[in-house]
Each structure stands twice: as C-alpha cells, then as structure tokens.
Design a protein around this motif. Structure first.
Motif, PDB file in Angstrom:
ATOM      1  N   CYS A 249       4.427  -0.237  -1.223  1.00  0.00           N
ATOM      2  CA  CYS A 249       5.212   0.777  -0.513  1.00  0.00           C
ATOM      3  C   CYS A 249       4.575   2.150  -0.682  1.00  0.00           C
ATOM      4  O   CYS A 249       4.517   2.946   0.265  1.00  0.00           O
ATOM      5  CB  CYS A 249       6.648   0.800  -1.033  1.00  0.00           C
ATOM      6  SG  CYS A 249       7.574  -0.720  -0.706  1.00  0.00           S
ATOM      7  N   ASP A 250       4.073   2.436  -1.888  1.00  0.00           N
ATOM      8  CA  ASP A 250       3.395   3.711  -2.132  1.00  0.00           C
ATOM      9  C   ASP A 250       2.132   3.817  -1.287  1.00  0.00           C
ATOM     10  O   ASP A 250       1.803   4.894  -0.768  1.00  0.00           O
ATOM     11  CB  ASP A 250       3.044   3.849  -3.618  1.00  0.00           C
ATOM     12  CG  ASP A 250       4.281   3.980  -4.497  1.00  0.00           C
ATOM     13  OD1 ASP A 250       5.338   4.393  -3.970  1.00  0.00           O
ATOM     14  OD2 ASP A 250       4.197   3.665  -5.693  1.00  0.00           O
ATOM     15  N   PHE A 251       1.425   2.692  -1.115  1.00  0.00           N
ATOM     16  CA  PHE A 251       0.231   2.703  -0.257  1.00  0.00           C
ATOM     17  C   PHE A 251       0.612   3.009   1.192  1.00  0.00           C
ATOM     18  O   PHE A 251      -0.061   3.796   1.870  1.00  0.00           O
ATOM     19  CB  PHE A 251      -0.495   1.360  -0.330  1.00  0.00           C
ATOM     20  CG  PHE A 251      -1.565   1.208   0.713  1.00  0.00           C
ATOM     21  CD1 PHE A 251      -2.757   1.912   0.615  1.00  0.00           C
ATOM     22  CD2 PHE A 251      -1.371   0.373   1.811  1.00  0.00           C
ATOM     23  CE1 PHE A 251      -3.740   1.793   1.597  1.00  0.00           C
ATOM     24  CE2 PHE A 251      -2.341   0.242   2.786  1.00  0.00           C
ATOM     25  CZ  PHE A 251      -3.536   0.950   2.679  1.00  0.00           C
ATOM     26  N   GLU A 252       1.697   2.420   1.652  1.00  0.00           N
ATOM     27  CA  GLU A 252       2.138   2.673   3.023  1.00  0.00           C
ATOM     28  C   GLU A 252       2.482   4.146   3.215  1.00  0.00           C
ATOM     29  O   GLU A 252       2.150   4.750   4.256  1.00  0.00           O
ATOM     30  CB  GLU A 252       3.348   1.790   3.346  1.00  0.00           C
ATOM     31  CG  GLU A 252       2.999   0.312   3.413  1.00  0.00           C
ATOM     32  CD  GLU A 252       4.202  -0.601   3.409  1.00  0.00           C
ATOM     33  OE1 GLU A 252       4.016  -1.816   3.612  1.00  0.00           O
ATOM     34  OE2 GLU A 252       5.334  -0.116   3.194  1.00  0.00           O
ATOM     35  N   LEU A 253       3.132   4.731   2.231  1.00  0.00           N
ATOM     36  CA  LEU A 253       3.449   6.160   2.320  1.00  0.00           C
ATOM     37  C   LEU A 253       2.184   7.006   2.274  1.00  0.00           C
ATOM     38  O   LEU A 253       2.079   8.031   2.964  1.00  0.00           O
ATOM     39  CB  LEU A 253       4.390   6.556   1.179  1.00  0.00           C
ATOM     40  CG  LEU A 253       5.818   6.017   1.308  1.00  0.00           C
ATOM     41  CD1 LEU A 253       6.616   6.339   0.054  1.00  0.00           C
ATOM     42  CD2 LEU A 253       6.498   6.586   2.542  1.00  0.00           C
ATOM     43  N   TYR A 254       1.212   6.583   1.472  1.00  0.00           N
ATOM     44  CA  TYR A 254      -0.076   7.298   1.420  1.00  0.00           C
ATOM     45  C   TYR A 254      -0.743   7.300   2.800  1.00  0.00           C
ATOM     46  O   TYR A 254      -1.227   8.340   3.271  1.00  0.00           O
ATOM     47  CB  TYR A 254      -0.997   6.647   0.388  1.00  0.00           C
ATOM     48  CG  TYR A 254      -2.430   7.130   0.469  1.00  0.00           C
ATOM     49  CD1 TYR A 254      -2.804   8.351  -0.101  1.00  0.00           C
ATOM     50  CD2 TYR A 254      -3.399   6.375   1.127  1.00  0.00           C
ATOM     51  CE1 TYR A 254      -4.115   8.799  -0.010  1.00  0.00           C
ATOM     52  CE2 TYR A 254      -4.711   6.811   1.220  1.00  0.00           C
ATOM     53  CZ  TYR A 254      -5.057   8.027   0.653  1.00  0.00           C
ATOM     54  OH  TYR A 254      -6.351   8.476   0.757  1.00  0.00           O
ATOM     55  N   VAL A 255      -0.757   6.132   3.437  1.00  0.00           N
ATOM     56  CA  VAL A 255      -1.344   6.038   4.777  1.00  0.00           C
ATOM     57  C   VAL A 255      -0.626   6.987   5.725  1.00  0.00           C
ATOM     58  O   VAL A 255      -1.245   7.700   6.521  1.00  0.00           O
ATOM     59  CB  VAL A 255      -1.270   4.590   5.304  1.00  0.00           C
ATOM     60  CG1 VAL A 255      -1.668   4.531   6.783  1.00  0.00           C
ATOM     61  CG2 VAL A 255      -2.171   3.682   4.486  1.00  0.00           C
ATOM     62  N   ASN A 256       0.689   7.023   5.625  1.00  0.00           N
ATOM     63  CA  ASN A 256       1.482   7.879   6.496  1.00  0.00           C
ATOM     64  C   ASN A 256       1.195   9.360   6.262  1.00  0.00           C
ATOM     65  O   ASN A 256       0.963  10.129   7.201  1.00  0.00           O
ATOM     66  CB  ASN A 256       2.966   7.598   6.285  1.00  0.00           C
ATOM     67  CG  ASN A 256       3.867   8.516   7.081  1.00  0.00           C
ATOM     68  OD1 ASN A 256       4.238   9.586   6.605  1.00  0.00           O
ATOM     69  ND2 ASN A 256       4.217   8.112   8.292  1.00  0.00           N
TER      70      ASN A 256
END
Length: 282
Positions: A249-256
């Motif tokens: 989930c943290d990776f997804e937020l990083y991408v965002n």
C-alpha cells in the motif's frame, strides 16, 4: 459454498479477461457483492480463515469473503489434489485441510493418489496435510486448479478499464469498503454504472494468484498496470490506519505521490462494521 451463496452465484457465463488491469469492478457489482455478504454470512455459517470464528456480516473482511465465497466459486471446475495416499476415495466424502481451514467434497470415485475435489470453503494448499472423512489422507505434492477465474471474470460482464485504483487493507469489513466507494462515487458525481474501481481481491485470480501478480518485475505486475490506467488512487483508510503498515500500500501511495498527473482521494468509515457514515476527503 452454502446454499445461500450458491443461489447467489452469477447465472451468466463467465467472461475471460486476459489483461488483469482491465478487471475493474463497477460500483453496482460491489453493491451486489455486499448483498451476498449480508444474505449468506449468517445463513451459510461464514467463518474467518485465520481464527475459525463465526462471523456477522459487519465482520466479514476481504480474507473472509475470499475464504467463504470467492475462492470456492472461482474454482469453477474444482481442484485436483496430487500425491495423496493410495485410495480408494468415494464421491461425496468430505475433504478438509486444517492448516488452511479449507473444505470440499470428493467429486468422482478414485482408486489412485490423485483426488478431484469440489471446493466448498477456502483454498487448498500443497505440502499441508489433508483429511478425508476425518482420516489422514496424506500431503498433496501439488494442487492443480482445473479452471481458475477472478471474481470479475465470473460475473461475465466483460473487460472494464479502471477509473480509480483502490489502495486498502484486506482486514477492513467489506460492507465498510463498499460504503467508502459509494461515498466516493457520490462525491465525484459518478453513477453506479459508470464508477469503476480496480480492487486486487476481485481482479486477481485468487486460486492461481502468483500468475496474475507477476512479481518478477513490479512494472509488469497487475497492480502497477492498473494504476497507470486509473485517473487516481482512492485510499481507503480503516479505523486503525492499518493500511499504512502494508508495504505494498505504501508503494502504491509512493507511485501516486511521485506522479503529478494522478489524483488522490481519501475515504474512511469511522464506525467500524456498520457499512454507514463514510467520509470523503478529496
């Protein structure tokens, strides 16, 4: 599957969607799933796969809906347990696996070491003991899924490009999650037929999960491809904010956050398990 969940299974033919990123769920499909949770949970005796505890509808999270409904219903032709002890095994015998809390019944008579099973609950795993009619039947070397679908494919509605990508924790109640995306759709002036959300648990084939995830290269994963198609990420924050403790989930937020062209909306339900009172922060 219990009798209520069995009756709720889609009557239309499944639609194979090879591109996992095109398996977004429409809001109306999520409302239908919420109805199944409410109707089947108590009547069919849904349990949590980690504790075995009997659940109320407001306690059913993604782990539980996969265990009690999506896992079994998307193994459409059953599974084959390969390498058990020598038979004979008879059609209708009860097959269980304590480590996974999976349960099914023997589909056809067998005199060998491979047994075809109709899955009723959970997902059977290799290298874990199996019992047939409560008697140890050995440890399967492999579990062959004879036909595997995602939940989106099972619905038979065809490919759907995601408008929004959902970042969330599997431990939040499904009814709260549906309340969150409903609130988001209303806030974004989206109808239930046009609002579409990519949600990993419904997009990936849970019985053959590693094939869909494609983790050899993150940029080739179903998650990353779906994010690239969406206009933004909808971050669903559970009451304990467990979503932030999940590295993916943290990776997804990083991408965002490193993509200036991608929107970020945040939604939460303060009263856990009610499926009501969602709050949207855009």
């Amino acid at each position: 599957l219990g009798s209520v969940a069995r009756k709720a299974c889609p009557s239309s033919d499944p639609c194979i969607i090879e591109q996992v990123e095109l398996r977004a769920m429409k809001l109306q499909e999520m409302h239908q799933l919420a109805g199944i949770v409410k109707a089947a949970c108590i009547n069919d005796g849904w349990e949590h796969p980690r504790t075995g505890k009997q659940l109320l509808p407001g306690q059913v999270d993604m782990y539980a809906v996969v265990h009690n409904y999506i896992g079994p219903v998307t193994a459409t032709d059953g599974i084959r347990l390969i390498g058990l002890s020598e038979g004979p095994y008879r059609k209708g015998q009860v097959v269980t696996q304590d480590d996974t809390r999976a349960m099914g019944v023997v589909r056809i008579d067998s005199g060998g070491v491979d047994v075809d099973v109709e899955v009723r609950r959970g997902i059977f795993m290799p290298q874990k003991p199996v019992f047939i009619d409560s008697v140890v039947a050995g440890v399967p070397e492999q579990v062959e899924v004879l036909a595997s679908l995602s939940y989106k494919e099972l619905l038979g509605h065809g490919p759907q490009t995601p408008l929004w990508y959902c970042t969330h924790w599997w431990g939040e109640p499904v009814l709260d999650f549906v309340a969150c995306i409903s609130e988001h759709a209303e806030g974004r002036a989206l109808s239930s037929s046009t609002a579409s959300y990519w949600i990993c648990g419904y997009a990936n084939r849970q019985n053959t999960i590693q094939v869909d995830i494609g983790m050899n290269d993150i940029s080739a994963s179903s998650f990353y491809k779906a994010m690239q198609l969406a206009v933004g990420i909808l971050l669903v924050v559970d009451a304990q904010a467990q979503v932030f403790s999940r590295i993916w989930c943290d990776f997804e937020l990083y991408v965002n956050l490193t993509d200036s062209g991608m929107a970020l909306d945040i939604v939460t339900v303060p009263d856990v398990g009610t499926g009501q009172g969602a709050l949207l922060f855009s």
